[in-house]
Scaffold this active site. Structure first.
Site, PDB file in Angstrom:
ATOM      1  N   TYR A  53      -6.389  -5.003  15.529  1.00  0.00           N
ATOM      2  CA  TYR A  53      -6.575  -3.807  14.703  1.00  0.00           C
ATOM      3  C   TYR A  53      -6.343  -2.540  15.511  1.00  0.00           C
ATOM      4  O   TYR A  53      -5.862  -1.535  14.981  1.00  0.00           O
ATOM      5  CB  TYR A  53      -7.955  -3.824  14.039  1.00  0.00           C
ATOM      6  CG  TYR A  53      -8.001  -4.717  12.818  1.00  0.00           C
ATOM      7  CD1 TYR A  53      -8.495  -6.010  12.897  1.00  0.00           C
ATOM      8  CD2 TYR A  53      -7.489  -4.285  11.600  1.00  0.00           C
ATOM      9  CE1 TYR A  53      -8.489  -6.848  11.784  1.00  0.00           C
ATOM     10  CE2 TYR A  53      -7.485  -5.100  10.483  1.00  0.00           C
ATOM     11  CZ  TYR A  53      -7.991  -6.391  10.576  1.00  0.00           C
ATOM     12  OH  TYR A  53      -7.967  -7.194   9.474  1.00  0.00           O
ATOM     13  N   ARG A  56      -2.713  -2.060  15.317  1.00  0.00           N
ATOM     14  CA  ARG A  56      -2.314  -1.487  14.020  1.00  0.00           C
ATOM     15  C   ARG A  56      -2.689  -0.002  13.942  1.00  0.00           C
ATOM     16  O   ARG A  56      -1.921   0.812  13.424  1.00  0.00           O
ATOM     17  CB  ARG A  56      -2.954  -2.280  12.881  1.00  0.00           C
ATOM     18  CG  ARG A  56      -2.333  -3.669  12.731  1.00  0.00           C
ATOM     19  CD  ARG A  56      -2.878  -4.409  11.561  1.00  0.00           C
ATOM     20  NE  ARG A  56      -2.686  -3.726  10.298  1.00  0.00           N
ATOM     21  CZ  ARG A  56      -3.384  -4.029   9.205  1.00  0.00           C
ATOM     22  NH1 ARG A  56      -4.313  -4.964   9.235  1.00  0.00           N
ATOM     23  NH2 ARG A  56      -3.170  -3.383   8.089  1.00  0.00           N
ATOM     24  N   VAL A  89      -4.718   0.755   4.262  1.00  0.00           N
ATOM     25  CA  VAL A  89      -5.796   1.172   5.161  1.00  0.00           C
ATOM     26  C   VAL A  89      -5.323   2.267   6.114  1.00  0.00           C
ATOM     27  O   VAL A  89      -6.063   2.693   6.991  1.00  0.00           O
ATOM     28  CB  VAL A  89      -6.327  -0.043   5.952  1.00  0.00           C
ATOM     29  CG1 VAL A  89      -7.034  -1.028   5.020  1.00  0.00           C
ATOM     30  CG2 VAL A  89      -5.224  -0.740   6.751  1.00  0.00           C
ATOM     31  N   ASP A  90      -4.071   2.731   5.923  1.00  0.00           N
ATOM     32  CA  ASP A  90      -3.583   3.849   6.751  1.00  0.00           C
ATOM     33  C   ASP A  90      -3.966   5.173   6.084  1.00  0.00           C
ATOM     34  O   ASP A  90      -4.491   5.184   4.968  1.00  0.00           O
ATOM     35  CB  ASP A  90      -2.064   3.739   6.944  1.00  0.00           C
ATOM     36  CG  ASP A  90      -1.283   3.858   5.635  1.00  0.00           C
ATOM     37  OD1 ASP A  90      -0.476   2.966   5.331  1.00  0.00           O
ATOM     38  OD2 ASP A  90      -1.502   4.846   4.894  1.00  0.00           O
ATOM     39  N   HIS A 105      -9.203  -1.007  -0.142  1.00  0.00           N
ATOM     40  CA  HIS A 105      -9.349  -2.020   0.919  1.00  0.00           C
ATOM     41  C   HIS A 105      -9.833  -1.398   2.222  1.00  0.00           C
ATOM     42  O   HIS A 105      -9.583  -1.931   3.320  1.00  0.00           O
ATOM     43  CB  HIS A 105      -8.032  -2.775   1.122  1.00  0.00           C
ATOM     44  CG  HIS A 105      -7.630  -3.562  -0.092  1.00  0.00           C
ATOM     45  ND1 HIS A 105      -6.359  -4.032  -0.278  1.00  0.00           N
ATOM     46  CD2 HIS A 105      -8.323  -3.936  -1.183  1.00  0.00           C
ATOM     47  CE1 HIS A 105      -6.295  -4.671  -1.448  1.00  0.00           C
ATOM     48  NE2 HIS A 105      -7.471  -4.635  -2.006  1.00  0.00           N
ATOM     49  N   ASN A 209       9.654  -0.619  -6.708  1.00  0.00           N
ATOM     50  CA  ASN A 209       9.693  -1.734  -5.762  1.00  0.00           C
ATOM     51  C   ASN A 209      11.128  -2.258  -5.738  1.00  0.00           C
ATOM     52  O   ASN A 209      11.698  -2.497  -6.798  1.00  0.00           O
ATOM     53  CB  ASN A 209       8.746  -2.851  -6.217  1.00  0.00           C
ATOM     54  CG  ASN A 209       8.514  -3.893  -5.126  1.00  0.00           C
ATOM     55  OD1 ASN A 209       9.411  -4.220  -4.365  1.00  0.00           O
ATOM     56  ND2 ASN A 209       7.312  -4.434  -5.083  1.00  0.00           N
ATOM     57  N   PRO A 210      11.699  -2.414  -4.543  1.00  0.00           N
ATOM     58  CA  PRO A 210      13.102  -2.866  -4.505  1.00  0.00           C
ATOM     59  C   PRO A 210      13.298  -4.226  -5.171  1.00  0.00           C
ATOM     60  O   PRO A 210      14.395  -4.552  -5.611  1.00  0.00           O
ATOM     61  CB  PRO A 210      13.410  -2.943  -3.011  1.00  0.00           C
ATOM     62  CG  PRO A 210      12.389  -2.106  -2.338  1.00  0.00           C
ATOM     63  CD  PRO A 210      11.160  -2.177  -3.203  1.00  0.00           C
TER      64      PRO A 210
HETATM   65  N1  APR Z   1       9.411   0.734  -0.976  1.00  0.00           N
HETATM   66  C1  APR Z   1       8.730   0.159  -2.015  1.00  0.00           C
HETATM   67  N2  APR Z   1       8.286  -1.132  -1.999  1.00  0.00           N
HETATM   68  C2  APR Z   1       8.555  -1.858  -0.887  1.00  0.00           C
HETATM   69  C3  APR Z   1       9.267  -1.328   0.223  1.00  0.00           C
HETATM   70  C4  APR Z   1       9.692   0.037   0.145  1.00  0.00           C
HETATM   71  N3  APR Z   1      10.347   0.629   1.124  1.00  0.00           N
HETATM   72  N4  APR Z   1       9.359  -2.306   1.183  1.00  0.00           N
HETATM   73  C5  APR Z   1       8.738  -3.411   0.665  1.00  0.00           C
HETATM   74  N5  APR Z   1       8.261  -3.140  -0.580  1.00  0.00           N
HETATM   75  C6  APR Z   1       7.505  -4.021  -1.475  1.00  0.00           C
HETATM   76  C7  APR Z   1       7.769  -5.490  -1.301  1.00  0.00           C
HETATM   77  O1  APR Z   1       8.858  -5.900  -2.101  1.00  0.00           O
HETATM   78  C8  APR Z   1       6.452  -6.126  -1.760  1.00  0.00           C
HETATM   79  O2  APR Z   1       6.480  -6.392  -3.154  1.00  0.00           O
HETATM   80  O3  APR Z   1       6.139  -3.852  -1.156  1.00  0.00           O
HETATM   81  C9  APR Z   1       5.423  -5.035  -1.477  1.00  0.00           C
HETATM   82  C10 APR Z   1       4.469  -5.330  -0.316  1.00  0.00           C
HETATM   83  O4  APR Z   1       3.660  -6.414  -0.685  1.00  0.00           O
HETATM   84  P1  APR Z   1       2.515  -6.943   0.309  1.00  0.00           P
HETATM   85  O5  APR Z   1       3.055  -7.044   1.660  1.00  0.00           O
HETATM   86  O6  APR Z   1       1.952  -8.147  -0.339  1.00  0.00           O
HETATM   87  O7  APR Z   1       1.456  -5.750   0.331  1.00  0.00           O
HETATM   88  P2  APR Z   1       0.315  -5.388  -0.724  1.00  0.00           P
HETATM   89  O8  APR Z   1       0.714  -5.729  -2.126  1.00  0.00           O
HETATM   90  O9  APR Z   1      -0.107  -4.016  -0.479  1.00  0.00           O
HETATM   91  O10 APR Z   1      -0.859  -6.391  -0.242  1.00  0.00           O
HETATM   92  C11 APR Z   1      -2.094  -6.312  -0.859  1.00  0.00           C
HETATM   93  O11 APR Z   1      -3.047  -7.834   0.711  1.00  0.00           O
HETATM   94  O12 APR Z   1      -2.971  -8.495   2.855  1.00  0.00           O
HETATM   95  C12 APR Z   1      -3.746  -7.854   1.936  1.00  0.00           C
HETATM   96  O13 APR Z   1      -5.394  -6.205   2.209  1.00  0.00           O
HETATM   97  C13 APR Z   1      -4.028  -6.426   2.334  1.00  0.00           C
HETATM   98  O14 APR Z   1      -3.945  -4.421   0.998  1.00  0.00           O
HETATM   99  C14 APR Z   1      -3.276  -5.620   1.298  1.00  0.00           C
HETATM  100  C15 APR Z   1      -3.215  -6.564   0.118  1.00  0.00           C
END
Ligand code: APR
Length: 239
Positions: A53, A56, A89-90, A105, A209-210
């Site tokens: 952490y 991070r 968390v940022d 979170h 979301n891409p």
């Molecule tokens: N712009 C927009 N979306 C993006 C980009 C970008 N530049 N790059 C990636 N993504 C999308 C991905 O396609 C994916 O669907 O962001 C998403 C990230 O998903 P996760 O990594 O699963 O993150 P998140 O949904 O925030 O996770 C939820 O899980 O691990 C725990 O506590 C942690 O808060 C987190 C929670």
């Protein structure tokens, strides 16, 4: 119109903060959450977790908000009622100028004692941040009140969300007229239930979301592009 943004790790990806589940680059593709993001893992090996952490926190400290973060803050300053609910968390939303950001979170910058909850300032997670090498083991500092170890202020798997944040997020969702969901896979509950909740109220849901995500079925519109470009194009329309 009240506009709510629900953001996930993809919101910070363009600032250089890795997401969790993106193949190869995502944190969970490189590290085992069971080894790092649960209370049991922390009690088993506090130095491994704390060191990770800290890495991070150092990474986020070096990151800068991008045009998407800045755009959301600017929208609030241009007279729209804007609320930001984030799973991140940022502190990039805050550094971009957004206020009252709801962190579902927790935060990387809200460390507390694992045993008594005591907090100190400045936050020990920021003290003499280590250089970039990931996962340097580091013993968490002892709590000055009870001697217990400090833990990061994030919500670990298996832990409940902070009640005040969850209630506040519900209020925001129940009062908004437009929900913009940015950069989340929609796989982690209860945060992932929020788009459906808004949709059930007949609120327009726009996803940025891409790629397709678990939120996509609840969205009226999909902007298949990165956060910075998607938010800019939405702001152009809102203007
Ligand atoms: N712009 C927009 N979306 C993006 C980009 C970008 N530049 N790059 C990636 N993504 C999308 C991905 O396609 C994916 O669907 O962001 C998403 C990230 O998903 P996760 O990594 O699963 O993150 P998140 O949904 O925030 O996770 C939820 O899980 O691990 C725990 O506590 C942690 O808060 C987190 C929670």
């Amino acid at each position: 119109m009240r506009i709510a943004f629900l953001t996930g790790a993809g919101m910070s990806a363009e600032s250089g903060v890795p997401t969790f589940r993106d193949a190869l680059t995502g944190l969970w593709a490189r590290y085992d959450p069971e080894q790092l993001a649960t209370e049991a893992a922390f009690r088993r090996d506090p130095a491994l977790c704390w060191g990770w952490y800290r890495w991070r926190a150092a990474l986020v400290r070096r990151a800068l908000p991008h045009a998407g973060h800045l755009g959301i803050a600017a929208l609030a300053n241009s007279g729209h009622a804007v609320s930001v609910v984030t799973q991140n968390v940022d502190d990039l939303h805050e550094r971009a100028g957004s206020t009252g950001v709801i962190h579902l979170h927790g935060s990387l910058f809200a460390s507390r004692c694992l045993d008594c909850g005591h907090r100190v300032s400045p936050d020990p997670i920021l003290a003499d941040l280590p250089p970039g090498d990931a996962g340097a083991r580091e013993t968490p500092p002892p709590c000055p009140a009870c001697g217990g170890p400090f833990r990061p202020g994030v919500v670990w798997f298996g832990e409940a969300l902070p009640e005040a944040a969850w209630t506040a997020a519900g209020d925001v969702l129940d009062r908004c007229g437009l929900l913009v969901v940015v950069g989340t896979s929609g796989l982690v509950h209860p945060a992932a239930s929020l788009p459906m909740r808004a949709r059930r109220r007949g609120v327009r849901v726009v996803e940025i979301n891409p790629v397709e995500s678990a939120v996509s079925t609840f969205a009226d519109e999909h902007l298949r592009m990165p956060a910075s470009a998607g938010i800019q194009s939405l702001l152009d329309r809102l203007r």
